[in-house]
Design a protein around this motif. Sequence first.
Motif, PDB file in Angstrom:
ATOM      1  N   GLN A  99       0.807  -1.228   0.000  1.00 14.59           N
ATOM      2  CA  GLN A  99       0.000   0.000   0.000  1.00 14.59           C
ATOM      3  C   GLN A  99       0.837   1.273   0.000  1.00 14.59           C
ATOM      4  O   GLN A  99       0.484   2.246  -0.659  1.00 14.59           O
ATOM      5  CB  GLN A  99      -0.947   0.001   1.189  1.00 14.59           C
ATOM      6  N   ALA A 100       1.956   1.277   0.710  1.00 17.25           N
ATOM      7  CA  ALA A 100       2.767   2.501   0.801  1.00 17.25           C
ATOM      8  C   ALA A 100       3.470   2.832  -0.506  1.00 17.25           C
ATOM      9  O   ALA A 100       3.614   4.000  -0.863  1.00 17.25           O
ATOM     10  CB  ALA A 100       3.790   2.374   1.928  1.00 17.25           C
ATOM     11  N   THR A 101       3.936   1.798  -1.229  1.00 18.39           N
ATOM     12  CA  THR A 101       4.715   2.046  -2.447  1.00 18.39           C
ATOM     13  C   THR A 101       3.944   1.783  -3.731  1.00 18.39           C
ATOM     14  O   THR A 101       4.352   2.227  -4.796  1.00 18.39           O
ATOM     15  CB  THR A 101       5.976   1.151  -2.468  1.00 18.39           C
ATOM     16  N   GLY A 102       2.858   1.012  -3.630  1.00 11.77           N
ATOM     17  CA  GLY A 102       2.108   0.648  -4.828  1.00 11.77           C
ATOM     18  C   GLY A 102       2.796  -0.427  -5.656  1.00 11.77           C
ATOM     19  O   GLY A 102       2.376  -0.729  -6.766  1.00 11.77           O
ATOM     20  N   ARG A 103       3.856  -1.027  -5.108  1.00  8.43           N
ATOM     21  CA  ARG A 103       4.615  -2.053  -5.835  1.00  8.43           C
ATOM     22  C   ARG A 103       4.186  -3.451  -5.430  1.00  8.43           C
ATOM     23  O   ARG A 103       3.697  -3.673  -4.326  1.00  8.43           O
ATOM     24  CB  ARG A 103       6.104  -1.892  -5.567  1.00  8.43           C
ATOM     25  N   LEU A 104       4.437  -4.387  -6.323  1.00 12.06           N
ATOM     26  CA  LEU A 104       4.149  -5.779  -6.052  1.00 12.06           C
ATOM     27  C   LEU A 104       5.107  -6.305  -4.989  1.00 12.06           C
ATOM     28  O   LEU A 104       6.310  -6.056  -5.043  1.00 12.06           O
ATOM     29  CB  LEU A 104       4.309  -6.615  -7.333  1.00 12.06           C
ATOM     30  N   ALA A 105       4.572  -7.011  -4.000  1.00 17.42           N
ATOM     31  CA  ALA A 105       5.378  -7.597  -2.932  1.00 17.42           C
ATOM     32  C   ALA A 105       4.884  -9.022  -2.702  1.00 17.42           C
ATOM     33  O   ALA A 105       3.879  -9.444  -3.296  1.00 17.42           O
ATOM     34  CB  ALA A 105       5.257  -6.765  -1.667  1.00 17.42           C
ATOM     35  N   TYR A 106       5.588  -9.769  -1.867  1.00 18.00           N
ATOM     36  CA  TYR A 106       5.229 -11.164  -1.608  1.00 18.00           C
ATOM     37  C   TYR A 106       5.261 -11.451  -0.117  1.00 18.00           C
ATOM     38  O   TYR A 106       6.200 -11.063   0.571  1.00 18.00           O
ATOM     39  CB  TYR A 106       6.213 -12.112  -2.312  1.00 18.00           C
ATOM     40  N   SER A 107       4.261 -12.143   0.352  1.00 17.99           N
ATOM     41  CA  SER A 107       4.251 -12.658   1.715  1.00 17.99           C
ATOM     42  C   SER A 107       4.781 -14.085   1.630  1.00 17.99           C
ATOM     43  O   SER A 107       4.248 -14.905   0.878  1.00 17.99           O
ATOM     44  CB  SER A 107       2.825 -12.643   2.269  1.00 17.99           C
ATOM     45  N   ILE A 108       5.836 -14.374   2.391  1.00 14.03           N
ATOM     46  CA  ILE A 108       6.469 -15.694   2.352  1.00 14.03           C
ATOM     47  C   ILE A 108       6.098 -16.449   3.620  1.00 14.03           C
ATOM     48  O   ILE A 108       6.270 -15.943   4.723  1.00 14.03           O
ATOM     49  CB  ILE A 108       8.005 -15.566   2.252  1.00 14.03           C
ATOM     50  N   ARG A 109       5.576 -17.664   3.437  1.00 12.48           N
ATOM     51  CA  ARG A 109       5.209 -18.514   4.576  1.00 12.48           C
ATOM     52  C   ARG A 109       5.891 -19.868   4.443  1.00 12.48           C
ATOM     53  O   ARG A 109       6.232 -20.295   3.345  1.00 12.48           O
ATOM     54  CB  ARG A 109       3.701 -18.716   4.651  1.00 12.48           C
ATOM     55  N   ALA A 110       6.049 -20.519   5.592  1.00 10.39           N
ATOM     56  CA  ALA A 110       6.671 -21.848   5.615  1.00 10.39           C
ATOM     57  C   ALA A 110       6.006 -22.684   6.703  1.00 10.39           C
ATOM     58  O   ALA A 110       5.372 -22.156   7.612  1.00 10.39           O
ATOM     59  CB  ALA A 110       8.169 -21.726   5.883  1.00 10.39           C
ATOM     60  N   ARG A 111       6.179 -23.987   6.615  1.00 19.69           N
ATOM     61  CA  ARG A 111       5.648 -24.908   7.614  1.00 19.69           C
ATOM     62  C   ARG A 111       6.728 -25.363   8.588  1.00 19.69           C
ATOM     63  O   ARG A 111       6.435 -25.833   9.660  1.00 19.69           O
ATOM     64  CB  ARG A 111       5.043 -26.144   6.937  1.00 19.69           C
ATOM     65  N   GLU A 112       8.000 -25.235   8.179  1.00 18.25           N
ATOM     66  CA  GLU A 112       9.086 -25.742   9.016  1.00 18.25           C
ATOM     67  C   GLU A 112      10.359 -24.947   8.760  1.00 18.25           C
ATOM     68  O   GLU A 112      10.628 -24.520   7.641  1.00 18.25           O
ATOM     69  CB  GLU A 112       9.317 -27.218   8.678  1.00 18.25           C
ATOM     70  N   MET A 113      11.162 -24.795   9.812  1.00 18.58           N
ATOM     71  CA  MET A 113      12.467 -24.143   9.737  1.00 18.58           C
ATOM     72  C   MET A 113      13.496 -25.166  10.204  1.00 18.58           C
ATOM     73  O   MET A 113      13.271 -25.859  11.193  1.00 18.58           O
ATOM     74  CB  MET A 113      12.466 -22.918  10.662  1.00 18.58           C
ATOM     75  N   ARG A 114      14.629 -25.268   9.483  1.00 18.91           N
ATOM     76  CA  ARG A 114      15.641 -26.259   9.859  1.00 18.91           C
ATOM     77  C   ARG A 114      17.024 -25.806   9.413  1.00 18.91           C
ATOM     78  O   ARG A 114      17.160 -24.847   8.657  1.00 18.91           O
ATOM     79  CB  ARG A 114      15.311 -27.612   9.257  1.00 18.91           C
ATOM     80  N   ALA A 115      18.024 -26.548   9.884  1.00 17.33           N
ATOM     81  CA  ALA A 115      19.401 -26.307   9.443  1.00 17.33           C
ATOM     82  C   ALA A 115      19.512 -26.690   7.967  1.00 17.33           C
ATOM     83  O   ALA A 115      18.806 -27.591   7.503  1.00 17.33           O
ATOM     84  CB  ALA A 115      20.373 -27.132  10.278  1.00 17.33           C
ATOM     85  N   PRO A 116      20.384 -26.022   7.220  1.00 20.31           N
ATOM     86  CA  PRO A 116      20.557 -26.357   5.803  1.00 20.31           C
ATOM     87  C   PRO A 116      21.058 -27.780   5.612  1.00 20.31           C
ATOM     88  O   PRO A 116      21.820 -28.301   6.430  1.00 20.31           O
ATOM     89  CB  PRO A 116      21.605 -25.353   5.313  1.00 20.31           C
ATOM     90  N   ARG A 117      20.630 -28.357   4.521  1.00 23.27           N
ATOM     91  CA  ARG A 117      21.159 -29.659   4.121  1.00 23.27           C
ATOM     92  C   ARG A 117      22.557 -29.431   3.577  1.00 23.27           C
ATOM     93  O   ARG A 117      22.890 -28.345   3.124  1.00 23.27           O
ATOM     94  CB  ARG A 117      20.290 -30.272   3.024  1.00 23.27           C
ATOM     95  N   SER A 118      23.377 -30.477   3.600  1.00 24.58           N
ATOM     96  CA  SER A 118      24.726 -30.319   3.040  1.00 24.58           C
ATOM     97  C   SER A 118      24.605 -30.068   1.550  1.00 24.58           C
ATOM     98  O   SER A 118      23.732 -30.606   0.880  1.00 24.58           O
ATOM     99  CB  SER A 118      25.576 -31.553   3.313  1.00 24.58           C
TER     100      SER A 118
END
Length: 139
Positions: free
Chosen positions: A107-126
């Motif tokens: 709303q403030a900028t009038g630009r396209l933005a994205y809401s990012i959601r996830a189900r789980e957070m974890r350490a990176p895989r190798s």
Amino acid sequence: MALQGPIPINFEQVFPHGCYIVGEVEPVKDFEASTGGKFVQGRDKNTGELVWQVAVMDADPTVKAAQKTVAVKILAPVQPVPPAPMAGLPITPVEFEGMTVTPYVHQATGRLAYSIRAREMRAPRSIGKPAPAASKDAA
């Protein structure tokens, strides 16, 4: 149109260079239900699960500094625990599972933005594949 609501996406599409936690995991406030000094945590409209968020820094070197930090919302019944810090790194790498994005107009900028959601957070895989075993020459 077949696409309605959050769009499923994988971690590598959102953060191809990875990302790092740069904030605490915090509950997301339900602004409509919270009144005065009473805090009410937000719930996902589709699943009813509690919503948490964590600030992460995109490791992509081509992203502008002002766009490097984004919030990832996590749907979980209890507060997610970040992965343990890695020795020698000042910030903690993280990956997310069960990701979705929802486009919206900021709303403030009038630009396209994205809401990012996830189900789980974890350490990176190798990263990468193990080196092939050395072959022995027959004598």
